[in-house]
Motif scaffolding. Sequence first.
Motif, short mmCIF file in Angstrom:
data_model
loop_
_atom_site.label_atom_id
_atom_site.label_comp_id
_atom_site.label_asym_id
_atom_site.label_seq_id
_atom_site.Cartn_x
_atom_site.Cartn_y
_atom_site.Cartn_z
N THR A 107 -4.27 0.65 -9.39
CA THR A 107 -3.12 1.54 -9.53
C THR A 107 -3.53 2.85 -10.19
OG1 THR A 107 -2.55 0.54 -11.66
CG2 THR A 107 -1.54 -0.41 -9.70
N ALA A 108 -2.69 3.83 -9.99
CA ALA A 108 -2.91 5.14 -10.60
C ALA A 108 -2.58 5.08 -12.09
CB ALA A 108 -2.04 6.20 -9.91
N ARG A 139 -12.80 -0.10 -0.13
CA ARG A 139 -12.50 0.10 -1.54
C ARG A 139 -12.53 -1.22 -2.33
NH1 ARG A 139 -7.53 4.33 -1.89
NH2 ARG A 139 -8.38 4.56 -4.00
N ARG A 149 0.83 -1.23 0.00
CA ARG A 149 0.00 0.00 0.00
C ARG A 149 0.86 1.26 0.00
NH1 ARG A 149 -3.11 -3.20 3.77
NH2 ARG A 149 -5.12 -3.81 2.80
N GLU A 181 -13.30 -1.23 -6.15
CA GLU A 181 -12.31 -0.80 -7.13
C GLU A 181 -11.60 -1.98 -7.79
OE1 GLU A 181 -9.58 1.95 -5.45
OE2 GLU A 181 -11.12 3.29 -4.66
N GLY A 205 2.26 4.74 -6.83
CA GLY A 205 1.39 4.31 -7.90
C GLY A 205 0.30 3.34 -7.48
N THR A 260 1.00 4.06 -14.03
CA THR A 260 1.89 3.28 -13.16
C THR A 260 2.61 2.21 -13.97
OG1 THR A 260 0.46 3.64 -11.25
CG2 THR A 260 2.01 1.80 -11.13
N ASP A 320 -2.98 2.64 -5.59
CA ASP A 320 -4.11 3.34 -4.98
C ASP A 320 -4.75 2.53 -3.86
OD1 ASP A 320 -3.83 5.55 -6.55
OD2 ASP A 320 -5.41 5.03 -7.97
N SER A 321 -4.95 1.23 -4.10
CA SER A 321 -5.57 0.39 -3.07
C SER A 321 -5.09 -1.04 -3.22
CB SER A 321 -7.10 0.44 -3.15
OG SER A 321 -7.56 -0.18 -4.33
#
Length: 820
Positions: free
Chosen positions: A654-655, A564, A524, A567, A528, A658, A530-531
């Motif tokens: 991921t963002a 989350r 975490r 996601e 890059g 990434t 996110d969750s």
Amino acid sequence: MPSLAWRTIRARRGSFAAAFVAVFFGSALITASGVLLESGLRAGVPPQRYATAPVVATAVQEVPTPDGLSQRFGDRVPLPAATADRIAAVPGVRAAVGDVSVDASLDGGTRPLVVHGWSSVQLGPVALESGRAPAAPDEIVLGNARVGDRVELELGAVGTAYRVVGTTATDAAFLTDAQVRQVSGRPDQVDAVAVLTEPGVDEDDLAARIAQAVPGVTTAVGDDRAEAEFLDVGAARQFLVVMSTAFGGTMLMIVLLVVASTLGLSIQQRRREFALLRAIAATPRQVYKLIAAESVTLAAVAAVLGALPGLGLALVLQDALAGFGAVPAEFRFTIGPLPVVAAVLACLLTALGAGLIAGRRAARISPAAALGEAAVEPPRLGRVRQLVGWVLAAVGAAAGITLPLVASGNAAVAGAASSALLLVIAVALLGPRLLTATAALLGRIGLLRSTSGHLAGANTRARSRRLGSAATPLIMGVALAAVQIFTATTTDAAAKDQVAQGIRADLVITAGAGIAPAVADAVRQLPGVDSVTPVARTSVLVTHQELGEPMTNAYAAQGVTADRLGEVMDLDLQRGDLTALTGKTVALSELAADSFGVDVGGPLTMSLGDGTSHSATVVAVYASGLGFGDITLPNDVVLAHTGSRLNDELLLATAPGTDPAALREALRVHPGLELADGTSFTAARTTAAAESAVNLLLNLLLLGFIAIAVVNILVLATAARAREFALLRLVGAKPRQVRAMMRGEAAVVVVAAVGLGSLAALPPLVGVSLGLTGSALPTVPPLVYLGIVAAAAVFGWASIAIPARIAMRPAPVAAMRVAD
């Protein structure tokens, strides 16, 4: 009467050959199935580490069920560490060793090994080659090392430094007893207690006294100790019992139907003989006794001979099941006399019953009528037979389609699948009538307009009983093949579709030996990411009402974190709130919720992987149970009640932008981790894969038996018509015209088999699809269905055309002199 029966069999070897073959292979299948069942009840593997401990104590690893079987928990049920001291106090115990085994690795995950506590060296054979025993938490005894080395012991992709203080010749590693319990995640529990006895103490008596003195433990001696050492042994035995009883019931019914059909056809073809016996004053009782003696004599010889290859088939299945991972490689089947005795008795009773039923008309009819019927079959089926057949067909079709509509849960799906058996029995009873209807339909659409086609249609109507008996196994084969194969394809396609649509994760982290919770926390923090949603898999036991009776079944479960979750995973929520999945809560698939009779807000009690009873409130119901498991729990609940305390996968969101390569490089600090895209997520049906493979194998065996029966019975029915072919040729028919007529009959049989078999398979397939996916359209791969049609055509056509060609080789006058 037995001597007369034996002389009759010897004189009519050709007529009895088909019945002999059917009983022979039927006995082989029944014997193999019996070996599977007996092995599930009695077989296993010898103990290894516990071989020197006469008695081994564990917690109870299973729960009894009302059906007399038992369900094993999904993971090991541990014992309190203090149990070893309580057992040591029992008179006759020299030492009680609390044993713990932990899977770990060295050298970046490339060297897997098992870690034990040092006290387990009492079980031998382990000796120090150099150094001393571990005394501190950071000390280890290891093979292939040197005293003073520093090593990193890797558990769940997390390395912990240890100092080598001793070496052994084994591949295992040893820590202090307290430290091995600590790294197992259960500091106050052990896997089992190995008991060393005082000299002269009877192990069975000691085991009984330990079980009485220490409540909550179960004891094992002999080869049963292996179940305490290897959990998969007990799971394999349970699997064999469930599989053999489920498959054995279907197999036994099909074998009995085929044997009865073949023997019945053989007796039908001897109507002239029985008519003559009645005409020369033989009583019905005498005819009955002759048929019974012939049936029992034939079945006894064929069943005994068939049981021997049945034992060999069981050994082949043993290797195949080990290859599929359904049983351990060391698992050895029990080969005893009981399966052979059961197979012989089943075949004897079936042959006797089939013979008496088939010979009932020949024995009861008046002599004058018997001679009249010897040349022409009775025009119609009996009223009772037709009534039972149509009732079973109606009930089977209605049950297959309507059960999933009026009921819900696993019981409705199982009932829909089982309706195939009712339809198969209906086909066996109505075979002659259905074959005649098929011939009439082909005639109406113009496919039998030619002279040979007209003869084929007329023969089908005149010989509907014989051809119906001959075609029944082929119809059953098509129906069962379609139901078994397309049920599996429907289930697998639905599961894959749910996973494909439900995984939203950009990347997935996996590890062969599991992933520690600390790894999720570390990931975490990487740039890059996110969750991160950890996924831990297990199975849980739930007791619920099924058709008014309590049933305990195992269900695939997963543990996830609610934060989350949407996601990375879409479970196709139907109602409720998955963000509330924390603490004592649970989410269920629609199928599971319907089976349990609960909904959002309702309570559910289950047994977790380690046997702990867990009560939770249902907070959500979702549709994707085939792909993700029927039960979803909070991740921490699942981890706390599994033996490894490790996750199976990490789902990453991921963002944008990434770089997976950069993430992969950052994960190198955690040995053994692998990074892949979302498609690498494995569906929750891990154990179902082995079960599906075994199901397919066993059903292929059954279909192979049906194929043999098809060839066997069609050849019998065709070869017995040599006089008919000769008469046609004597009145002017050319051989090619006779062969064309037989091709027409073969076409009627093949079309009937494919059409009626497909119709019989349709209701159960529609019902299974409705129950599992909500759609009435099952997944039927066209090429697979064409393969079933092609196989039916080849078996049916060749089994009629080839024997007909052979039967016409003799000159017509010579063939007319041959007895029926």
